[in-house]
Design an enzyme around this catalytic site. Structure first.
Site, PDB file in Angstrom:
ATOM      1  N   ALA A  86       2.104   2.428  13.129  1.00  0.00           N
ATOM      2  CA  ALA A  86       1.341   3.684  13.109  1.00  0.00           C
ATOM      3  C   ALA A  86       1.926   4.667  12.105  1.00  0.00           C
ATOM      4  O   ALA A  86       2.303   5.792  12.440  1.00  0.00           O
ATOM      5  CB  ALA A  86       1.269   4.301  14.507  1.00  0.00           C
ATOM      6  N   GLU A 131      15.218  -5.224   8.756  1.00  0.00           N
ATOM      7  CA  GLU A 131      15.149  -4.824  10.155  1.00  0.00           C
ATOM      8  C   GLU A 131      13.829  -5.224  10.804  1.00  0.00           C
ATOM      9  O   GLU A 131      13.795  -5.811  11.881  1.00  0.00           O
ATOM     10  CB  GLU A 131      15.346  -3.308  10.267  1.00  0.00           C
ATOM     11  CG  GLU A 131      16.790  -2.873  10.188  1.00  0.00           C
ATOM     12  CD  GLU A 131      17.649  -3.514  11.274  1.00  0.00           C
ATOM     13  OE1 GLU A 131      17.323  -3.382  12.467  1.00  0.00           O
ATOM     14  OE2 GLU A 131      18.641  -4.179  10.918  1.00  0.00           O
ATOM     15  N   ASN A 132      12.716  -4.924  10.137  1.00  0.00           N
ATOM     16  CA  ASN A 132      11.410  -5.175  10.748  1.00  0.00           C
ATOM     17  C   ASN A 132      11.100  -6.653  10.909  1.00  0.00           C
ATOM     18  O   ASN A 132      10.342  -7.054  11.802  1.00  0.00           O
ATOM     19  CB  ASN A 132      10.313  -4.494   9.931  1.00  0.00           C
ATOM     20  CG  ASN A 132      10.347  -2.980  10.085  1.00  0.00           C
ATOM     21  OD1 ASN A 132      10.869  -2.457  11.059  1.00  0.00           O
ATOM     22  ND2 ASN A 132       9.810  -2.278   9.111  1.00  0.00           N
ATOM     23  N   TYR A 134      -4.816   0.004  -4.973  1.00  0.00           N
ATOM     24  CA  TYR A 134      -3.519   0.621  -4.705  1.00  0.00           C
ATOM     25  C   TYR A 134      -2.896   1.090  -6.019  1.00  0.00           C
ATOM     26  O   TYR A 134      -2.615   0.285  -6.914  1.00  0.00           O
ATOM     27  CB  TYR A 134      -2.569  -0.349  -4.005  1.00  0.00           C
ATOM     28  CG  TYR A 134      -3.015  -0.807  -2.629  1.00  0.00           C
ATOM     29  CD1 TYR A 134      -4.019  -0.156  -1.926  1.00  0.00           C
ATOM     30  CD2 TYR A 134      -2.403  -1.903  -2.024  1.00  0.00           C
ATOM     31  CE1 TYR A 134      -4.412  -0.583  -0.675  1.00  0.00           C
ATOM     32  CE2 TYR A 134      -2.794  -2.338  -0.760  1.00  0.00           C
ATOM     33  CZ  TYR A 134      -3.808  -1.676  -0.089  1.00  0.00           C
ATOM     34  OH  TYR A 134      -4.203  -2.108   1.153  1.00  0.00           O
ATOM     35  N   ARG A 190       7.576   9.544   5.498  1.00  0.00           N
ATOM     36  CA  ARG A 190       6.203   9.458   4.995  1.00  0.00           C
ATOM     37  C   ARG A 190       5.451  10.758   5.233  1.00  0.00           C
ATOM     38  O   ARG A 190       4.590  11.144   4.443  1.00  0.00           O
ATOM     39  CB  ARG A 190       5.484   8.284   5.651  1.00  0.00           C
ATOM     40  CG  ARG A 190       4.046   8.110   5.182  1.00  0.00           C
ATOM     41  CD  ARG A 190       3.513   6.734   5.485  1.00  0.00           C
ATOM     42  NE  ARG A 190       4.128   5.726   4.639  1.00  0.00           N
ATOM     43  CZ  ARG A 190       3.813   4.444   4.656  1.00  0.00           C
ATOM     44  NH1 ARG A 190       2.893   4.006   5.492  1.00  0.00           N
ATOM     45  NH2 ARG A 190       4.406   3.595   3.852  1.00  0.00           N
ATOM     46  N   TRP A 236       0.848  -1.193   0.000  1.00  0.00           N
ATOM     47  CA  TRP A 236       0.000   0.000   0.000  1.00  0.00           C
ATOM     48  C   TRP A 236       0.886   1.247   0.000  1.00  0.00           C
ATOM     49  O   TRP A 236       1.895   1.299   0.706  1.00  0.00           O
ATOM     50  CB  TRP A 236      -0.883  -0.011   1.251  1.00  0.00           C
ATOM     51  CG  TRP A 236      -1.726   1.208   1.442  1.00  0.00           C
ATOM     52  CD1 TRP A 236      -2.491   1.831   0.515  1.00  0.00           C
ATOM     53  CD2 TRP A 236      -1.892   1.951   2.652  1.00  0.00           C
ATOM     54  NE1 TRP A 236      -3.141   2.911   1.067  1.00  0.00           N
ATOM     55  CE2 TRP A 236      -2.795   3.011   2.377  1.00  0.00           C
ATOM     56  CE3 TRP A 236      -1.374   1.819   3.949  1.00  0.00           C
ATOM     57  CZ2 TRP A 236      -3.179   3.941   3.351  1.00  0.00           C
ATOM     58  CZ3 TRP A 236      -1.763   2.728   4.911  1.00  0.00           C
ATOM     59  CH2 TRP A 236      -2.654   3.776   4.620  1.00  0.00           C
ATOM     60  N   PRO A 268       1.121  -1.486  11.881  1.00  0.00           N
ATOM     61  CA  PRO A 268       1.576  -1.810  13.231  1.00  0.00           C
ATOM     62  C   PRO A 268       2.551  -0.773  13.792  1.00  0.00           C
ATOM     63  O   PRO A 268       2.739  -0.678  15.003  1.00  0.00           O
ATOM     64  CB  PRO A 268       2.250  -3.177  13.070  1.00  0.00           C
ATOM     65  CG  PRO A 268       2.692  -3.206  11.642  1.00  0.00           C
ATOM     66  CD  PRO A 268       1.615  -2.473  10.890  1.00  0.00           C
ATOM     67  N   GLN A 286      -8.755  -7.730   8.111  1.00  0.00           N
ATOM     68  CA  GLN A 286      -7.555  -6.897   8.044  1.00  0.00           C
ATOM     69  C   GLN A 286      -7.866  -5.507   8.591  1.00  0.00           C
ATOM     70  O   GLN A 286      -8.370  -4.643   7.892  1.00  0.00           O
ATOM     71  CB  GLN A 286      -7.044  -6.785   6.603  1.00  0.00           C
ATOM     72  CG  GLN A 286      -5.704  -6.077   6.536  1.00  0.00           C
ATOM     73  CD  GLN A 286      -5.111  -6.043   5.136  1.00  0.00           C
ATOM     74  OE1 GLN A 286      -4.723  -4.984   4.643  1.00  0.00           O
ATOM     75  NE2 GLN A 286      -5.025  -7.188   4.485  1.00  0.00           N
TER      76      GLN A 286
END
Length: 337
Positions: free
Chosen positions: A209, A295-296, A54, A228, A21, A207, A177
């Site tokens: 935010a 990383e995530n 999207y 962002r 997205w 997750p 979702q």
């Protein structure tokens, strides 16, 4: 990577889902998007989430190209239907039989696959009879174009009504979702209990935010360049704006020491936090750079001790949104066309 069953179904999904997205077809160029998908595969992610709306179909096309050559049976590919697509004419939106059956064919063509593992109602359509929508989904499943059906941002009442109709038609809703994070917990009061009762698992988005829980946005300072919050082209700025309050950002800064106790970054802590909820099957992450994926993904398999979970609650305090009515507010109040 760890794997969990999607609701009461037999299908397992990776604890971390890669979602495109905003980014694919919008915020980042195709080469960077492909590099992110490849980084996700390298990290053990097998579950990929997109939607026909999207970038008006471009995100599905980018994902399809990026996954080309990967063994299809080793992947779980999700997409969605509801929001306006194509020329956005009078039947190019919603969950009518016409739009659902035409949209699945369009999504499959853009993704370059014969089927999707999960086809999701992107929102609840109050302007189409639920019986019509569920019959259309049943036909999609029977045609072999989707293996499972899910929804997004449905209320507990809507989930119960949808599941009852699905059962009568010979299939089941396996997932929902919703938005979910340590700051946004509106599903906990009603949606999660209903989902546990109905055999529906959560595949949660945002997750982190919209990046706020990384701690990169500092109180009293301008957003970092390239973040962002500065993305007017891809639309990211409008989604993150609501979080950019100095009082909230100050609280988020206090999560850094908690993350450090677990040898995690604040972003990893945020993703690991949503995975502590046993009704959550997977957390969706997005990325504009491959290193963000690497990383995530380290949040998978992390167990946050109860005392630290309680400290997170104390730190965030009244910045947490818990009102269950916010789920219904996310559903469009009028038909979009």
């Amino acid at each position: 990577m760890e794997f969990r069953h999607l609701g009461a179904s037999g299908m397992k999904v990776s604890e971390i889902t890669y979602g495109n997205w905003i980014t694919h077809g919008g915020q980042v160029e195709d080469d960077a998007a492909t590099a992110c998908v490849r980084a996700a595969l390298d990290a053990g992610i097998t579950t990929f989430d997109t939607a026909d709306a999207y970038a008006n179909g471009a995100a599905e096309e980018v994902l399809g190209r990026a996954l080309k050559g990967v063994r299809r049976a080793s992947l779980e590919v999700f997409t969605k239907v509801y929001f306006p697509t194509g020329p956005k004419g009078h039947n190019d939106t919603g969950l009518s039989r016409k739009h659902v059956l035409e949209s699945i064919d369009g999504s499959l063509a853009r993704l370059g696959t014969d089927y999707v593992d999960l086809y999701q109602a992107h929102r609840y359509d109050a302007f189409t009879p639920l019986e019509e929508t569920m019959q259309a989904f049943a036909d999609v499943v029977r045609a072999g174009k989707a293996l499972y059906i899910g929804v997004s941002e449905w209320t507990a009442e809507q989930l119960r009504a949808g599941q009852a109709l699905a059962a009568d038609l010979g299939f089941r809703l396996v997932s929902n979702q919703p938005q979910y994070s340590a700051l946004w917990r509106v599903i906990e009061g009603e949606v999660v209990p209903a989902s546990q009762e109905l055999g529906i698992g959560q595949v949660v988005f945002s997750p982190i935010a919209q990046g706020v829980l990384t701690g990169k946005y500092k109180p009293g300072r301008q957003p970092p360049a390239g973040s962002r919050a500065t993305d007017e082209k891809g639309g990211g700025a409008q989604f993150v704006q609501r979080w950019l309050r100095d009082d909230l950002l100050a609280r988020v800064q206090e999560l850094g020491p908690i993350a450090a106790e677990l040898d995690l970054t604040p972003a990893q802590l945020a993703v690991a936090w949503v995975l502590q909820n046993p009704n959550v099957a997977s957390a969706i992450i997005g990325a504009s750079r491959p290193e963000q994926v690497a990383e995530n993904v380290k949040a998978a398999g992390v167990v946050i001790p109860l005392p630290l979970m309680e400290r997170i609650d104390e730190v965030l305090g009244d910045a947490i949104e818990r009102d269950p009515a916010r789920t219904a507010a996310n559903a469009p109040a009028q038909r979009l066309a």
